[in-house]
Design a protein around this motif. Structure first.
Motif, PDB file in Angstrom:
ATOM      1  N   THR A 280      20.124  32.206  63.050  1.00  0.00           N
ATOM      2  CA  THR A 280      19.998  31.043  62.167  1.00  0.00           C
ATOM      3  C   THR A 280      19.480  29.842  62.954  1.00  0.00           C
ATOM      4  N   ALA A 281      20.045  29.617  64.120  1.00  0.00           N
ATOM      5  CA  ALA A 281      19.579  28.507  64.959  1.00  0.00           C
ATOM      6  C   ALA A 281      18.129  28.738  65.382  1.00  0.00           C
ATOM      7  N   TRP A 282      17.794  29.973  65.760  1.00  0.00           N
ATOM      8  CA  TRP A 282      16.438  30.275  66.164  1.00  0.00           C
ATOM      9  C   TRP A 282      15.465  30.096  64.991  1.00  0.00           C
ATOM     10  N   LEU A 283      15.868  30.512  63.790  1.00  0.00           N
ATOM     11  CA  LEU A 283      14.996  30.379  62.621  1.00  0.00           C
ATOM     12  C   LEU A 283      14.667  28.922  62.302  1.00  0.00           C
ATOM     13  N   VAL A 284      15.609  28.035  62.537  1.00  0.00           N
ATOM     14  CA  VAL A 284      15.331  26.607  62.327  1.00  0.00           C
ATOM     15  C   VAL A 284      14.163  26.184  63.214  1.00  0.00           C
ATOM     16  N   VAL A 285      14.204  26.570  64.471  1.00  0.00           N
ATOM     17  CA  VAL A 285      13.136  26.233  65.406  1.00  0.00           C
ATOM     18  C   VAL A 285      11.830  26.900  64.980  1.00  0.00           C
ATOM     19  N   ARG A 286      11.897  28.164  64.663  1.00  0.00           N
ATOM     20  CA  ARG A 286      10.705  28.947  64.322  1.00  0.00           C
ATOM     21  C   ARG A 286      10.040  28.437  63.039  1.00  0.00           C
ATOM     22  N   ILE A 287      10.825  28.202  62.012  1.00  0.00           N
ATOM     23  CA  ILE A 287      10.256  27.747  60.744  1.00  0.00           C
ATOM     24  C   ILE A 287       9.648  26.356  60.897  1.00  0.00           C
ATOM     25  N   ARG A 288      10.285  25.515  61.678  1.00  0.00           N
ATOM     26  CA  ARG A 288       9.689  24.193  61.944  1.00  0.00           C
ATOM     27  C   ARG A 288       8.337  24.340  62.637  1.00  0.00           C
ATOM     28  N   ALA A 289       8.247  25.241  63.601  1.00  0.00           N
ATOM     29  CA  ALA A 289       6.974  25.467  64.301  1.00  0.00           C
ATOM     30  C   ALA A 289       5.919  25.993  63.334  1.00  0.00           C
ATOM     31  N   GLU A 290       6.299  26.924  62.496  1.00  0.00           N
ATOM     32  CA  GLU A 290       5.336  27.459  61.531  1.00  0.00           C
ATOM     33  C   GLU A 290       4.910  26.390  60.532  1.00  0.00           C
ATOM     34  N   ASN A 291       5.854  25.600  60.073  1.00  0.00           N
ATOM     35  CA  ASN A 291       5.504  24.548  59.116  1.00  0.00           C
ATOM     36  C   ASN A 291       4.558  23.529  59.739  1.00  0.00           C
ATOM     37  N   ARG A 292       4.806  23.157  60.985  1.00  0.00           N
ATOM     38  CA  ARG A 292       3.898  22.222  61.669  1.00  0.00           C
ATOM     39  C   ARG A 292       2.512  22.841  61.834  1.00  0.00           C
ATOM     40  N   ALA A 293       2.474  24.142  62.078  1.00  0.00           N
ATOM     41  CA  ALA A 293       1.196  24.826  62.263  1.00  0.00           C
ATOM     42  C   ALA A 293       0.426  24.958  60.946  1.00  0.00           C
ATOM     43  N   LEU A 294       1.135  25.296  59.889  1.00  0.00           N
ATOM     44  CA  LEU A 294       0.482  25.563  58.607  1.00  0.00           C
ATOM     45  C   LEU A 294       0.279  24.326  57.750  1.00  0.00           C
ATOM     46  N   TRP A 295       1.163  23.370  57.870  1.00  0.00           N
ATOM     47  CA  TRP A 295       1.091  22.152  57.060  1.00  0.00           C
ATOM     48  C   TRP A 295       1.227  20.945  57.970  1.00  0.00           C
ATOM     49  N   PRO A 296       0.248  20.705  58.854  1.00  0.00           N
ATOM     50  CA  PRO A 296       0.392  19.662  59.876  1.00  0.00           C
ATOM     51  C   PRO A 296       0.565  18.254  59.321  1.00  0.00           C
ATOM     52  N   ALA A 297       0.059  18.006  58.135  1.00  0.00           N
ATOM     53  CA  ALA A 297       0.173  16.653  57.582  1.00  0.00           C
ATOM     54  C   ALA A 297       1.607  16.315  57.233  1.00  0.00           C
TER      55      ALA A 297
END
Length: 178
Positions: A154-171
């Motif tokens: 769960t803690a790792w997913l928070v980090v991972r999803i944030r990274a993916e969101n920044r990558a896919l939706w940078p704005a």
């Protein structure tokens, strides 16, 4: 003490599937980089690999050391959930095609996938990982491993999803907008 043969077979099957997935990820990474793909969240990737290896090792250790037995009332439904999780991952991989990866690699010119399970959720593969992380250990009642993996994951997913969101939706960097 040795783990039951059925558990060894299950863990070997899951490990084999993961190795096939890593091969697909490697090919897809080459495809992405050849098209200008950019990798995000590289620093957290090794932690994910260690976490998933620990899941498999933890199951074997807990079942063996705590003498956990297969409990049919828990084991069979968990095996069904595990099978559905594998089908869900295959669906995610099929929907993303060469854009699927175990790493966060974005090809700037590739369209955002909104078909298959991505029609309803932005990160369906992580729902699969959560289901698998609970169901796989519980097939042989390795509840400590299920709990520990779920908490750390769960803690790792928070980090991972944030990274993916920044990558896919940078704005926006948001899972809720974009």
């Amino acid at each position: 003490m040795t783990p039951p043969a059925s558990l060894l077979l299950l863990i070997a099957a899951i490990a084999a599937v993961r190795l096939v997935e890593l091969g697909a990820a490697r090919r897809n990474a080459q495809w992405a980089f050849a098209r200008g793909g950019v990798e995000y969240g590289r620093r957290h990737y090794p932690a994910m690999v260690v976490l998933h290896v620990c899941l498999l090792v933890g199951i074997l250790a807990e079942v063996t050391l705590a003498d956990r037995a297969f409990a049919p009332l828990i084991g069979w439904p968990c095996l069904a959930v595990l099978s559905l999780a594998q089908a869900g991952r295959a669906w995610c991989m099929r929907a993303l095609g060469p854009q699927w990866n175990t790493r966060v690699i974005v090809v700037p010119t590739a369209p955002l996938v909104t078909t298959g399970p991505y029609r309803w959720m932005r990160h369906p593969n992580y729902l699969v990982v959560v289901a698998e992380g609970i169901a796989l250990p519980l097939v042989h009642t390795a509840w400590i491993t299920a709990l520990a993996f779920t908490l750390v994951n769960t803690a790792w997913l928070v980090v991972r999803i944030r990274a993916e969101n920044r990558a896919l939706w940078p704005a926006t960097g948001s899972i809720l907008t974009g």
